[in-house]
Design a protein around this motif. Structure first.
Motif, mmCIF file in Angstrom:
data_model
loop_
_atom_site.group_PDB
_atom_site.id
_atom_site.type_symbol
_atom_site.label_atom_id
_atom_site.label_comp_id
_atom_site.label_asym_id
_atom_site.label_seq_id
_atom_site.Cartn_x
_atom_site.Cartn_y
_atom_site.Cartn_z
ATOM 1 N N LEU A 110 30.098 51.900 6.129
ATOM 2 C CA LEU A 110 29.182 50.854 6.509
ATOM 3 C C LEU A 110 29.335 49.669 7.514
ATOM 4 N N LEU A 111 30.631 49.380 7.418
ATOM 5 C CA LEU A 111 31.162 48.062 8.252
ATOM 6 C C LEU A 111 31.133 48.631 9.794
ATOM 7 N N PRO A 167 38.998 55.919 12.198
ATOM 8 C CA PRO A 167 39.308 55.257 13.692
ATOM 9 C C PRO A 167 38.776 54.258 13.842
ATOM 10 N N THR A 168 39.483 53.145 14.655
ATOM 11 C CA THR A 168 38.735 51.820 15.036
ATOM 12 C C THR A 168 39.314 51.750 16.506
ATOM 13 N N ARG A 169 38.688 50.817 17.150
ATOM 14 C CA ARG A 169 39.146 50.637 18.520
ATOM 15 C C ARG A 169 39.057 49.200 18.605
ATOM 16 N N HIS A 171 34.662 53.440 13.551
ATOM 17 C CA HIS A 171 34.407 54.822 14.245
ATOM 18 C C HIS A 171 32.891 55.120 14.444
ATOM 19 N N HIS A 172 31.955 54.877 13.384
ATOM 20 C CA HIS A 172 30.694 55.189 13.605
ATOM 21 C C HIS A 172 29.787 54.297 14.285
ATOM 22 N N ALA A 173 30.521 52.988 14.877
ATOM 23 C CA ALA A 173 29.695 52.103 15.825
ATOM 24 C C ALA A 173 30.440 52.267 17.093
ATOM 25 N N ILE A 174 31.421 53.143 17.463
ATOM 26 C CA ILE A 174 32.146 53.212 18.671
ATOM 27 C C ILE A 174 31.372 53.859 19.770
ATOM 28 N N SER A 175 30.615 54.953 19.090
ATOM 29 C CA SER A 175 29.600 55.794 20.017
ATOM 30 C C SER A 175 28.241 55.268 20.260
ATOM 31 N N GLU A 176 28.113 54.095 19.710
ATOM 32 C CA GLU A 176 26.568 53.567 19.967
ATOM 33 C C GLU A 176 26.756 52.913 21.364
#
Length: 295
Positions: free
Chosen positions: A226-227, A262-264, A282-287
């Motif tokens: 969620l973060l 995974p983070t970036r 990770h869930h925000a990277i592809s946005e």
């Protein structure tokens, strides 16, 4: 630019030099900040919506809190570095609401989770940013608790914080908090679902959320994916660990070796020997991101 001569100073005369940008990923979303904030931050800042981001300061050895016997331990770790306090104020000024756990509230008995409380010299510029975005003067404070162990006399409650807890605990707390508070139930308990908490916060119209912890709350958000983002200040000092519990960024959860979220790294800034890092999860990277100003 050493500070803000045209804004009122609070109890502290906090001033800082501009942050130096070492790396910034192209195309990050940004809002048009007031010029003074752009100068100090080294550029503009913004978020896609909805968004929840965390802000922490950590020692070189990864400590974010010195233990219950040390209130205001974040300030101790940061050394009250003006640049760190400026970034804290800027991130608060961007948020519709600030979400904290009850432990963080108890550890800061006199704190107000407002931009101007941590960096009063920029109060006028923070207010201008919020006005540009059509937001009220201060972000709403959301206090999350599963047990209901809350100091009812805390000034944050007097100012009208929102408390989110389970249905049984909400029933027990009713009438014990100041009338200025809003009490919301988010599930039957005994555990508190962070998804249900965020649903309740979003239902209040809040789209851009900042959390300042603590480590258990942030650990729950990470575990549930969620973060979206993390802003992490690295202070150039070791804290050490002996007999007192001194948590890192995450408590109550284990990721390695079985799980590796995974983070970036999307931004790196510095001021003196302090590093200011921004990560996306990770869930925000592809946005997709909107590189154009929103305000």
């Amino acid at each position: 630019m050493a500070g803000f001569a045209d804004t009122p100073t609070g109890a502290e005369d906090l001033r800082t030099e501009p942050l130096q940008v070492l790396y910034e990923e192209p195309g990050l979303p940004h809002w048009r900040l007031p010029p003074a904030l752009t100068t100090l931050y080294g550029g503009d800042l913004g978020f896609t919506e909805p968004r929840i981001y965390a802000n922490f300061v950590a020692s070189l050895d990864g400590v974010v809190a010195l233990g219950p016997e040390h209130p205001h331990s974040g300030s101790t770790i940061s050394g009250r570095k003006p640049a760190d306090r400026f970034v804290m104020g800027l991130l608060r000024s961007c948020a519709d609401a600030v979400v904290i756990g009850a432990g963080t509230l108890r550890a800061s008995p006199h704190h107000h989770w407002t931009p101007q409380h941590v960096y009063p010299t920029a109060a006028g510029h923070f207010a201008e940013l919020r006005h540009r975005r059509g937001r009220p003067a201060d972000p709403e404070l959301i206090v999350v608790t599963a047990r209901g162990a809350l100091p009812a006399s805390h000034p944050a409650f007097q100012a009208g914080a929102v408390v989110i807890t389970t249905t049984p605990v909400a029933r027990d707390l009713r009438g014990s908090l100041p009338a200025s508070c809003t009490l919301l139930a988010a599930g039957p308990g005994p555990r508190l679902s962070m998804g249900a908490v965020l649903d309740a916060v979003h239902a209040r119209g809040h789209r851009v959320l900042l959390t300042e912890g603590g480590p258990y709350l942030v650990g729950q958000l990470m575990a549930d994916s969620l973060l979206d983002e993390l802003f992490l200040t690295i202070a150039p000092v070791p804290a050490g660990r002996a007999d007192s519990p001194r948590p890192g960024l995450v408590a109550g959860q284990e990721f390695l070796p079985a799980r590796r979220p995974p983070t970036r790294l999307v931004s790196t800034r510095r001021c003196g020997s302090y590093l200011f890092l921004r990560y996306r999860f990770h869930h925000a990277i592809s946005e997709g991101s909107d590189p154009h100003p929103h305000a």
